[in-house]
Each structure stands twice: as C-alpha cells, then as structure tokens.
Design a protein around this motif. Structure first.
Motif, short mmCIF file in Angstrom:
data_model
loop_
_atom_site.label_atom_id
_atom_site.label_comp_id
_atom_site.label_asym_id
_atom_site.label_seq_id
_atom_site.Cartn_x
_atom_site.Cartn_y
_atom_site.Cartn_z
N SER A 9 40.99 109.17 80.45
CA SER A 9 41.02 108.41 79.18
C SER A 9 42.50 108.45 78.68
CB SER A 9 40.32 109.27 78.12
OG SER A 9 40.58 110.43 78.38
N SER A 10 43.47 109.30 78.95
CA SER A 10 44.88 109.20 78.33
C SER A 10 45.57 108.18 78.95
CB SER A 10 45.53 110.51 78.62
OG SER A 10 46.88 110.42 78.19
N CYS A 43 42.15 111.93 85.70
CA CYS A 43 43.09 112.75 85.32
C CYS A 43 43.61 113.71 86.34
CB CYS A 43 42.54 113.70 84.15
SG CYS A 43 44.05 114.67 82.95
N MET A 44 45.20 113.63 86.44
CA MET A 44 45.91 114.33 87.21
C MET A 44 46.56 115.37 86.60
SD MET A 44 47.87 111.23 89.18
CE MET A 44 46.88 110.06 90.15
N LYS A 46 48.93 115.14 84.21
CA LYS A 46 50.11 114.79 83.66
C LYS A 46 49.82 113.63 82.65
CE LYS A 46 52.47 115.89 88.02
NZ LYS A 46 53.20 116.75 87.84
S1 FES Z 1 44.58 111.14 82.10
FE1 FES Z 1 45.76 110.51 83.57
S2 FES Z 1 46.82 112.38 83.87
FE2 FES Z 1 45.44 112.91 82.45
#
Ligand code: FES
Length: 80
Positions: A9-10, A43-44, A46
């Motif tokens: 999501s980020s 999500c990684m 980072k």
């Molecule tokens: S959402 Fe891409 S690294 Fe966390």
C-alpha cells in the motif's frame, strides 16, 4: 534477470503502478521479454524509500519519473 516491484500500500501510493507500467513498456521497447522476468511483492519493509524495486535482489528506490534512468542503470547496463 528478475525485477520485482513492491505493490504494497505505501509503494502503491507513491506510484508503483506507474513504475510497473514503465518497466513493462521498457522491457517491450528493448525486446527483453526473454531476458527479464517482472514480478510483484507486497511490501519489502522499506516503505520509507519506496517505490521499492529489486533487480536480482539488489535494492533500488524508484519513482515514476525516474523509471527510465533506473532501467538504464540497473537493467540495460547489466545485460549489456
Ligand atoms: S509497501 Fe513497499 S516497501 Fe512497504
């Protein structure tokens, strides 16, 4: 070569979709479909530096506006 783009999501908010589309069109433009595998991951860890992208496990922070520069440096040069 394997390219993985974070679609968590980020990173999504920072434009991961445009990054994926940019990479896809560059792969097509340079006729690299047989050499480059494109995948996604949620999500990684980072999120601060997203959009997070890895190229054969090497981490890169990519923004929609610098996809082309990233692709040249991290992909084309390595395949050359
Ligand atoms: S959402 Fe891409 S690294 Fe966390």
């Amino acid at each position: 070569m394997k390219i993985t783009v974070c679609i968590g999501s980020s990173c999504h908010l920072k434009g991961s979709r445009q990054v994926v589309e940019g990479v896809q069109s560059l792969i097509a433009k340079h006729d690299l479909k047989n050499k480059v595998e494109l995948g996604g991951v949620f999500c990684m860890g980072k999120c601060d530096t997203g959009v997070s992208v890895t190229v054969d496990k090497a981490y890169h922070s990519v923004q929609p506006e610098n996809v082309e520069a990233f692709f040249k440096e991290a992909v084309l040069k390595k395949l050359a």
